[in-house]
Enzyme design. Structure first.
Site, PDB file in Angstrom:
ATOM      1  N   SER A 266       0.845  -1.191   0.000  1.00 57.42           N
ATOM      2  CA  SER A 266       0.000   0.000   0.000  1.00 57.42           C
ATOM      3  C   SER A 266       0.879   1.240   0.000  1.00 57.42           C
ATOM      4  O   SER A 266       2.022   1.199   0.453  1.00 57.42           O
ATOM      5  CB  SER A 266      -0.900   0.023   1.245  1.00 57.42           C
ATOM      6  OG  SER A 266      -0.177   0.477   2.379  1.00 57.42           O
ATOM      7  N   ASP A 267       0.340   2.348  -0.493  1.00 53.97           N
ATOM      8  CA  ASP A 267       1.025   3.613  -0.283  1.00 53.97           C
ATOM      9  C   ASP A 267       0.778   4.043   1.165  1.00 53.97           C
ATOM     10  O   ASP A 267       0.023   3.414   1.914  1.00 53.97           O
ATOM     11  CB  ASP A 267       0.530   4.668  -1.279  1.00 53.97           C
ATOM     12  CG  ASP A 267       1.572   5.749  -1.535  1.00 53.97           C
ATOM     13  OD1 ASP A 267       2.482   5.931  -0.693  1.00 53.97           O
ATOM     14  OD2 ASP A 267       1.491   6.421  -2.571  1.00 53.97           O
ATOM     15  N   TYR A 268       1.411   5.145   1.551  1.00 58.27           N
ATOM     16  CA  TYR A 268       1.430   5.594   2.947  1.00 58.27           C
ATOM     17  C   TYR A 268       0.007   5.732   3.517  1.00 58.27           C
ATOM     18  O   TYR A 268      -0.760   6.592   3.079  1.00 58.27           O
ATOM     19  CB  TYR A 268       2.153   6.936   3.017  1.00 58.27           C
ATOM     20  CG  TYR A 268       2.478   7.443   4.390  1.00 58.27           C
ATOM     21  CD1 TYR A 268       3.785   7.424   4.864  1.00 58.27           C
ATOM     22  CD2 TYR A 268       1.496   7.959   5.219  1.00 58.27           C
ATOM     23  CE1 TYR A 268       4.098   7.917   6.122  1.00 58.27           C
ATOM     24  CE2 TYR A 268       1.787   8.448   6.481  1.00 58.27           C
ATOM     25  CZ  TYR A 268       3.096   8.419   6.935  1.00 58.27           C
ATOM     26  OH  TYR A 268       3.395   8.908   8.184  1.00 58.27           O
ATOM     27  N   ALA A 269      -0.329   4.854   4.466  1.00 56.49           N
ATOM     28  CA  ALA A 269      -1.611   4.882   5.185  1.00 56.49           C
ATOM     29  C   ALA A 269      -2.818   4.664   4.282  1.00 56.49           C
ATOM     30  O   ALA A 269      -3.948   4.960   4.668  1.00 56.49           O
ATOM     31  CB  ALA A 269      -1.767   6.192   5.966  1.00 56.49           C
ATOM     32  N   ALA A 270      -2.618   4.136   3.078  1.00 58.94           N
ATOM     33  CA  ALA A 270      -3.714   4.024   2.109  1.00 58.94           C
ATOM     34  C   ALA A 270      -4.795   3.036   2.548  1.00 58.94           C
ATOM     35  O   ALA A 270      -5.963   3.193   2.180  1.00 58.94           O
ATOM     36  CB  ALA A 270      -3.163   3.630   0.740  1.00 58.94           C
TER      37      ALA A 270
END
Length: 733
Positions: A266-270
């Site tokens: 995942s991207d940051y906190a996605a």
């Protein structure tokens, strides 16, 4: 490690061991002595009983000594001695910063781009990194979006070539193991992140399947076919479903259609953001939907850490977790971490960072990436002229661009002043700041003092203009450096207004009143609207953010040591109202050029031209060329195009040949023109060459809204473009 040994290790993992492998945290969880810091852990809401040394991966720690100490602690304190993966936001250079990607692709020297990627991989490897969060392959046609700087621009062909060469440069061409001096590539952001509504960061994307398949998915697929090891999910909604929770996108398309077998992060906190998207009702639901969508690593949230243990009571979710963890362990094994947990850190790397070879490659890429937008003959600079270098970028080292701050150092940067001093005597060069690059340092927070020391104090505006005019009056030619600050582009830097700041416009107009030749040197991370100021420049050189060796490469071009040959990989609009604007547009039923309706009732603006200020592919040279497209023919599964090009000037130079395609009537309407091939050509004075470009027949196929692909019979028109002059050849298929 043998597959059988890896399977034995896997079978010995408990559910909690497996969940720990799916957690990825950043460097904020590490304190001075490389002991995991419980403060950030608690802020994230991670379980108190989580053994932090069992975590699967960590990112954006780029100090090799810290990484070595951390891996020692992992092996000492983890039950199964599974090495930790180290990842980083290295986008276009580790310590040697190359021109930003949107600049690189304009060189159309994909072998050189690959070489730069190899050097980036080696520097990263020797610093202890295993995975780089690049290449970013989001097709980008809206310059309001700040991340266009790290994209390959607006064109499908260009992006596909960039994708393939970056992945092979990072990973080598082994396929089964990632070899020494190489790292794993992580393509991003899957999918269509580069088409947010209104150019606003993290915003919604909505498009037809045929456009998605024919254009936006193509660069990702090229990277996957090059055996890219990781993929990162995008932040955006895609046709109503967040990419991070999108089963169709990540399982049916990415893994099913494209055959991707690697790691999906995942991207940051996605994953947590599935809740504010309105897609997941709570954190447990977010964990469930992300795992169903095939997301293996949860970056910077506690979602997987807290909720997978409950979900995997269902055998189906246990199977999904096992798949994710097996992919994580497989990547670690491909990197050789079980045998060499200190991979890269075992090497004697003295002198292997920022080497002469890396600098030489960076200079060459600067020279080939800069774009000469206009020139009345002022460039190259004459050796006997007095030169006024006006503007803060004459001496500033802040020309690396936004993402270089992760691992690059401005102190390494060669300034334009230093570059010009290699070609001109000191009494020929005079410098004036002209305007403040920053109006305040307050926005830099704890970095405020360091930025002020690096860039100098904020000075009174009128004083700077007066000093610039004094220096300029005593010169024969003015070099004006202008454009964006590095923090004005990159992630989180969307802009509604793309004009040059008023303080710069004012200075430009004041200098024009002196009636001296002015060369504009444009530093920027995105296409800008230059309509108000372009007319004041006799010559205009686009340098983008050129990286560590920018000063040398730019000075070499200005002095005529080499000729500009770069082309625009993204259109420069006349006004923001034209955006999104790109060359591969459709004709409409009422086209401007050939429409049969009255002047009002055709596809055009009432208050603006349809044409951009500088179109895709623009790029001038100091040399002049003649060309002709001789023949096009089908040979096996390729189109072969023979063409002739001649340098009719007295300046030896390289140029870029572009081949564009126009397809007549089609069941799925195709763009007026699209780029299908390119080739760099070096020609001595008066030299003539006959050359060939080969285009795979597969590049002529079209995909419909149901994902079906076919090649249509009919007439295809191929256009050779060299230095803005087009020649055409026709082919029946």
């Amino acid at each position: 490690m043998k597959t059988s040994e890896l399977q034995t290790l896997f079978k010995n993992l408990t559910v909690q061991d497996k969940i720990a492998q799916t957690i990825q945290l950043n460097g904020s969880v590490i304190i001075e002595n490389d002991v995991m810091n419980t403060g950030p852990m608690e802020e994230l809401g991670l379980p108190k009983d989580l053994n932090v040394y069992e975590l699967g991966s960590i990112y954006n720690v780029n100090d090799p000594q810290k990484l070595k100490e951390l891996q020692v602690k992992v092996l000492e304190n983890s039950k199964h001695k599974i090495p930790m993966l180290f990842m980083s936001d290295v986008i276009y250079g580790f310590r040697t910063i190359f021109p930003m990607p949107l600049a690189q692709v304009g060189s159309y020297d994909f072998d050189l781009i690959k070489k730069a990627a190899e050097l980036t991989a080696k520097e990263s490897y020797l610093s202890g990194l295993h995975v780089l969060f690049s290449p970013m392959l989001d097709l980008s046609r809206d310059p309001r979006w700040g991340r266009v700087m790290e994209s390959p621009g607006e064109d499908v062909y260009t992006a596909k070539e960039f994708a393939k060469n970056i992945v092979e440069g990072y990973q080598g061409e082994s396929g089964t193991q990632v070899p020494k001096n190489h790292v794993a590539a992580c393509l991003k952001h899957f999918a269509a992140y580069g088409a947010p509504e209104a150019g606003r960061e993290y915003n919604t994307v909505d498009m037809s399947n045929q456009r998605l398949f024919n254009e936006y998915l193509q660069p990702y697929q090229a990277a996957i076919e090059a055996n890219c090891e990781l993929v990162m999910t995008a932040f955006n909604l895609l046709n109503g479903v967040p990419a991070t929770g999108n089963e169709w996108l990540n399982r049916d398309i990415l893994r099913g259609r494209f055959g991707f077998e690697g790691l999906l992060v995942s991207d940051y906190a996605a994953i947590k953001e599935l809740i504010p998207h309105g897609y997941a009702k709570d954190k447990r639901d977010a964990a469930r939907k992300a795992l169903l969508a095939g997301v293996d690593l949860d970056m910077m949230t506690s979602i997987y850490a807290n909720h997978l243990s409950e979900l995997v009571e269902d055998p189906h979710f246990m199977m999904l977790l096992d798949e994710a963890v097996w992919r994580i362990l497989t990547l670690k094994n491909k990197l050789g971490l079980f045998e060499h947990p200190f991979r890269g850190l075992e090497e004697e790397n003295t002198g292997e960072i920022l080497t002469d070879q890396a600098k030489k490659t960076a200079i060459e890429l600067v020279e080939k990436s800069c774009v000469l937008l206009k020139n009345d003959g002022t460039l190259p600079l004459k050796k006997d002229k007095k030169i006024a270098v006006i503007g803060p970028y004459g001496k500033s080292r802040l020309t690396l661009g936004f993402w270089a701050s992760v691992s690059g150092k401005p102190q390494d940067t060669v300034t334009l002043e230093e570059g010009l001093s290699q070609h001109f005597e000191s009494n020929q060069l005079a410098f004036a700041k002209g305007y403040n690059l920053f109006d305040s340092y307050e926005g830099f927070g704890p970095l405020k003092k360091g930025m002020e020391m690096l860039n100098g104090p904020i000075e009174e505006a009128e004083k700077l203009i007066d000093e610039a005019l004094v220096v300029a009056k005593d010169s024969d030619v003015i070099l004006l450096t202008f454009g964006e600050q590095f923090i004005e582009s990159g992630e989180g830097a969307s802009k509604a207004h793309l004009r040059i700041p008023l303080k710069q416009q004012r200075l430009i107009k004041k200098l024009r009143e002196l009636n001296k030749p002015i060369v504009g040197i444009l530093y920027t991370g995105r296409p800008l609207v230059l309509t108000e100021v372009e007319q004041y420049f006799d010559s205009l050189l686009l340098t983008w953010f050129p990286g560590t060796m920018g000063g040398v490469g730019i000075a070499n071009l200005l002095a005529g040591k080499t000729s500009p040959s770069g082309r625009l990989a993204m259109t420069f609009p006349r006004s923001e109202g034209q955006v999104p604007i790109y060359f591969a547009q459709y004709s409409t039923g009422r086209p401007l050029e050939s429409g049969t309706h009255s002047d009002r009732f055709i596809s055009k603006y009432l208050d603006e031209s349809n044409e951009p200020l500088f179109k895709f592919g623009t790029g001038k040279s100091y040399a002049e060329f003649e060309s002709n497209l001789l023949v096009s023919k089908k040979v096996d599964q390729q189109i072969e195009l023979d063409y002739l090009v001649k340098n009719i000037s007295s300046f030896a130079a390289e140029t870029v040949a572009h081949i564009y395609l126009h397809q007549e009537s089609s069941a799925i309407v195709r763009p007026n023109k699209r780029l299908v091939g390119s080739q760099r050509v070096y020609l001595n004075r008066q030299e003539e060459k006959q050359l060939k470009i080969k285009i795979p027949i597969s590049d002529l196929t079209v995909i419909d809204n149901n994902g079906k692909e076919w090649l249509e019979k009919g007439t295809y028109h191929f256009y050779l473009d060299i230095a803005g002059v087009e020649k055409v050849s026709h082919l029946e298929l």
